[in-house]
Motif scaffolding. Structure first.
Motif, mmCIF file in Angstrom:
data_model
loop_
_atom_site.group_PDB
_atom_site.id
_atom_site.type_symbol
_atom_site.label_atom_id
_atom_site.label_comp_id
_atom_site.label_asym_id
_atom_site.label_seq_id
_atom_site.Cartn_x
_atom_site.Cartn_y
_atom_site.Cartn_z
ATOM 1 N N PRO A 21 54.893 8.141 13.822
ATOM 2 C CA PRO A 21 54.042 9.237 13.333
ATOM 3 C C PRO A 21 52.849 9.498 14.268
ATOM 4 C CG PRO A 21 54.433 7.639 11.581
ATOM 5 C CD PRO A 21 55.057 7.120 12.830
ATOM 6 N N GLU A 22 52.322 8.412 14.825
ATOM 7 C CA GLU A 22 51.198 8.611 15.771
ATOM 8 C C GLU A 22 51.703 9.291 17.045
ATOM 9 O OE1 GLU A 22 48.665 5.384 17.014
ATOM 10 O OE2 GLU A 22 48.459 4.771 14.940
ATOM 11 N N LEU A 23 52.873 8.925 17.469
ATOM 12 C CA LEU A 23 53.468 9.520 18.653
ATOM 13 C C LEU A 23 53.701 11.003 18.430
ATOM 14 C CD1 LEU A 23 54.435 8.737 21.469
ATOM 15 C CD2 LEU A 23 56.696 8.408 20.489
ATOM 16 N N VAL A 24 54.174 11.411 17.294
ATOM 17 C CA VAL A 24 54.440 12.824 16.992
ATOM 18 C C VAL A 24 53.113 13.586 16.925
ATOM 19 C CG1 VAL A 24 55.339 14.394 15.218
ATOM 20 C CG2 VAL A 24 56.637 12.387 15.855
ATOM 21 N N ILE A 25 52.147 12.988 16.228
ATOM 22 C CA ILE A 25 50.845 13.662 16.092
ATOM 23 C C ILE A 25 50.186 13.775 17.474
ATOM 24 C CG2 ILE A 25 48.516 13.426 15.159
ATOM 25 C CD1 ILE A 25 49.771 12.217 12.690
ATOM 26 N N GLY A 26 50.279 12.731 18.288
ATOM 27 C CA GLY A 26 49.691 12.771 19.642
ATOM 28 C C GLY A 26 50.376 13.805 20.504
ATOM 29 N N LEU A 27 51.717 13.879 20.399
ATOM 30 C CA LEU A 27 52.468 14.849 21.180
ATOM 31 C C LEU A 27 52.127 16.259 20.734
ATOM 32 C CD1 LEU A 27 54.560 15.118 23.409
ATOM 33 C CD2 LEU A 27 56.317 15.067 21.654
ATOM 34 N N LEU A 28 52.035 16.456 19.433
ATOM 35 C CA LEU A 28 51.682 17.763 18.878
ATOM 36 C C LEU A 28 50.268 18.163 19.334
ATOM 37 C CD1 LEU A 28 52.714 20.034 17.093
ATOM 38 C CD2 LEU A 28 51.699 18.893 15.159
ATOM 39 N N ALA A 29 49.338 17.252 19.292
ATOM 40 C CA ALA A 29 47.966 17.542 19.733
ATOM 41 C C ALA A 29 47.950 17.856 21.240
ATOM 42 C CB ALA A 29 47.059 16.364 19.426
ATOM 43 N N PHE A 30 48.729 17.141 22.033
ATOM 44 C CA PHE A 30 48.799 17.386 23.458
ATOM 45 C C PHE A 30 49.335 18.773 23.736
ATOM 46 C CE2 PHE A 30 51.197 17.281 27.455
ATOM 47 C CZ PHE A 30 50.166 17.002 28.341
ATOM 48 N N VAL A 31 50.380 19.198 23.031
ATOM 49 C CA VAL A 31 50.978 20.527 23.225
ATOM 50 C C VAL A 31 49.967 21.596 22.851
ATOM 51 C CG1 VAL A 31 52.786 22.094 22.391
ATOM 52 C CG2 VAL A 31 53.342 19.762 23.005
ATOM 53 N N ALA A 38 46.327 26.352 28.945
ATOM 54 C CA ALA A 38 47.162 27.240 29.732
ATOM 55 C C ALA A 38 46.839 28.692 29.430
ATOM 56 C CB ALA A 38 48.628 26.953 29.481
ATOM 57 N N LYS A 39 46.532 29.025 28.168
ATOM 58 C CA LYS A 39 46.278 30.406 27.767
ATOM 59 C C LYS A 39 44.858 30.862 28.118
ATOM 60 C CE LYS A 39 49.697 32.022 25.084
ATOM 61 N NZ LYS A 39 50.350 33.227 25.342
ATOM 62 N N LYS A 40 43.879 30.029 27.893
ATOM 63 C CA LYS A 40 42.477 30.456 28.046
ATOM 64 C C LYS A 40 41.837 29.984 29.348
ATOM 65 C CE LYS A 40 41.838 32.472 24.086
ATOM 66 N NZ LYS A 40 41.506 33.848 23.977
ATOM 67 N N LEU A 41 41.962 28.744 29.652
ATOM 68 C CA LEU A 41 41.226 28.175 30.763
ATOM 69 C C LEU A 41 41.916 28.414 32.114
ATOM 70 C CD1 LEU A 41 38.585 26.715 31.019
ATOM 71 C CD2 LEU A 41 39.777 24.558 30.854
ATOM 72 N N PRO A 43 43.820 30.969 33.290
ATOM 73 C CA PRO A 43 43.580 32.277 33.913
ATOM 74 C C PRO A 43 42.150 32.389 34.486
ATOM 75 C CG PRO A 43 44.670 32.606 31.821
ATOM 76 C CD PRO A 43 44.310 31.152 31.922
ATOM 77 N N ASN A 44 41.184 31.836 33.771
ATOM 78 C CA ASN A 44 39.799 31.889 34.279
ATOM 79 C C ASN A 44 39.663 31.079 35.559
ATOM 80 O OD1 ASN A 44 38.899 33.539 32.237
ATOM 81 N ND2 ASN A 44 38.162 31.870 30.942
ATOM 82 N N ILE A 45 40.295 29.908 35.588
ATOM 83 C CA ILE A 45 40.249 29.070 36.792
ATOM 84 C C ILE A 45 40.922 29.796 37.951
ATOM 85 C CG2 ILE A 45 41.104 26.940 37.821
ATOM 86 C CD1 ILE A 45 40.667 25.597 35.099
ATOM 87 N N ASN A 46 42.096 30.390 37.692
ATOM 88 C CA ASN A 46 42.801 31.137 38.742
ATOM 89 C C ASN A 46 41.975 32.333 39.227
ATOM 90 O OD1 ASN A 46 45.010 29.469 38.887
ATOM 91 N ND2 ASN A 46 46.180 30.614 37.355
#
Length: 181
Positions: A21-31, A38-41, A43-46
């Protein structure tokens, strides 16, 4: 049950294998965090990186343009300096020519003034000579008359006769002097 507790205790105690369960929650939080980045930061960096690249390339182009312009300005200054040196040499040559002309004019003027002074001196000498000759003629005439009167024993006071005799005597002397020359 003791085996289950033992297996559960073993699972808890293994720090390398996290619970699922911790692995799933950690993976979900990472995604979720990765998606947000990827969406917000990203494009600004690029966008910032692209602006930096453009400003660097623009700066390089501006520096090259400035260097080219500086080189052309330097060449213009060198050309102007060469022209100014040529003009200075020309002016120096003209000044030397004018100086030589002025010196020649001053020499000619000095020569003319010298000739005038010499001519005036000759005229003055001639006038002084005539005046001296006239005075000398009178003095010589008076002395000759006095001497002749003493020799003859009578006075030769007649002025008109005296002048004629003296003039004739001096004219004879002048003719003899001119003939001797």
């Amino acid at each position: 049950m003791s085996k289950l507790l033992h297996i559960a205790a073993e699972e808890i105690q293994n720090p390398l294998v996290p619970p699922i369960p911790e692995l799933v929650i950690g993976l979900l939080a990472f995604v979720i965090v990765f998606g947000f980045l990827a969406k917000k930061l990203l494009p600004n960096i690029n966008k910032v990186l692209e602006q930096r690249r453009e400003s660097i390339e623009g700066g390089i182009e501006k520096a090259e343009a400035a260097q080219t312009e500086a080189q052309s300005v330097l060449e213009q200054y060198k050309a102007q300096l060469a022209e100014a040196r040529h003009e200075a040499a020309r002016l120096r040559q003209e000044a030397q020519e004018q100086g030589a002309t002025l010196i020649a004019e001053m020499r000619a003027e000095g020569q003319r003034q010298r000739e005038e002074i010499i001519a005036a001196g000759h005229a003055q000498i001639a006038a002084d000579r005539k005046a001296a000759a006239s005075v000398l003629r009178q003095d010589v005439g008076k002395l000759a008359t006095d001497l002749a009167g003493k020799l003859v024993g009578e006075s030769l006071e007649d002025h008109a006769r005296q002048s004629r005799v003296i003039d004739r005597f001096l004219d004879d002397l002048d003719q003899k002097a001119e003939a001797a020359r």
